[in-house]
Design an enzyme around this catalytic site. Sequence first.
Site, mmCIF file in Angstrom:
data_model
loop_
_atom_site.group_PDB
_atom_site.id
_atom_site.type_symbol
_atom_site.label_atom_id
_atom_site.label_comp_id
_atom_site.label_asym_id
_atom_site.label_seq_id
_atom_site.Cartn_x
_atom_site.Cartn_y
_atom_site.Cartn_z
ATOM 1 C CG ASP A 14 -1.982 1.114 1.121
ATOM 2 O OD1 ASP A 14 -1.759 2.085 0.367
ATOM 3 O OD2 ASP A 14 -3.013 1.009 1.807
ATOM 4 C CG HIS A 37 -0.804 5.597 4.668
ATOM 5 N ND1 HIS A 37 -1.734 5.916 5.617
ATOM 6 C CD2 HIS A 37 -1.497 5.038 3.641
ATOM 7 C CE1 HIS A 37 -2.944 5.544 5.198
ATOM 8 N NE2 HIS A 37 -2.815 5.016 4.008
ATOM 9 C CB ILE A 91 -2.917 8.955 9.044
ATOM 10 C CG1 ILE A 91 -3.441 8.518 7.674
ATOM 11 C CG2 ILE A 91 -3.254 10.412 9.307
ATOM 12 C CD1 ILE A 91 -4.960 8.609 7.520
ATOM 13 N N GLY A 96 -5.150 2.381 7.753
ATOM 14 C CA GLY A 96 -6.237 1.766 8.502
ATOM 15 C C GLY A 96 -6.081 0.261 8.587
#
Length: 286
Positions: free
Chosen positions: A189, A194, A209, A212
């Site tokens: 990913d 991120h 961040i 998830g």
Amino acid sequence: MPIDPSVALGATLPVQEFSWTSSDVQLYNLGLGAGARPTDAGELRYLRDGDPQVLPTFATVAATFHDTEPPKVSFPGVEIDLAKVVHGSQEVAVHAPIPASGKGRTTTRIAEVWDKGKAAVIVQESVTEDLDGNPLWTARSSIFARGEGGFGGERGPSGSVELPDRAPDAEFDVPTLPQQALLYRLCGDRNPLHSDPDFAKAAGFPAPILHGLCTYGTVCKSITDHLLDSDATRVAGFRAKFAGVVFPGETLRVRVWKIENRLLATVAVAERDLAPALADVVLTVA
């Protein structure tokens, strides 16, 4: 129009054929924090050479593990800027323990498209089998696209998992690493949300961040370790809604209730007054 539900709903995406190795599984487990207790026998199950144990959440990265380009939100009837998209929910059910290496084939369809007014929710369902046709896992996920609602569709269902009106059966903290997102992105990913501070700020966040799905997998591992003797084969399924952001280096506060063959949980960020991270967390015990 970015979303055309008449085209998107029920559309089938291209079939994905892929393979994974035990090294991929080890890297994924490291991305979830495995190895923090380097002399613990249960912890080392995740990092054995040749046959590391595989959490069902590995299913969320298996097909795209070796991708090196940022993902695109481009499906039949759907074209959305990646910066507007966050993960809404994720569910995985395994039909047998996932092997440490193998080959798979995934078929995915767009199952639901909901109009939330200021946002849109797109739900995908996928079925994965090995190349001999034996079922491996079934997954269901949703993405939340900010600013893409208002196309005249239905709002869709709403609801939440009802927690027992009593104290949790277990409560524990799970630390994340400052570099956790940079490590987890090697599992396929490469969304710059991120890793790239400028991209994150343009998307409305003060800093990159945590993925998830990294939080999702980390919590599955932590519940497995604390309540199932670190035995991933006892996990038949895991689902959660993404309720808020986690920044790398923060601590997850996990509270768990036992209800028959299910473990229900809430996940919050300890450093930010227990701001929610995951909600409606359900681990189904095999």
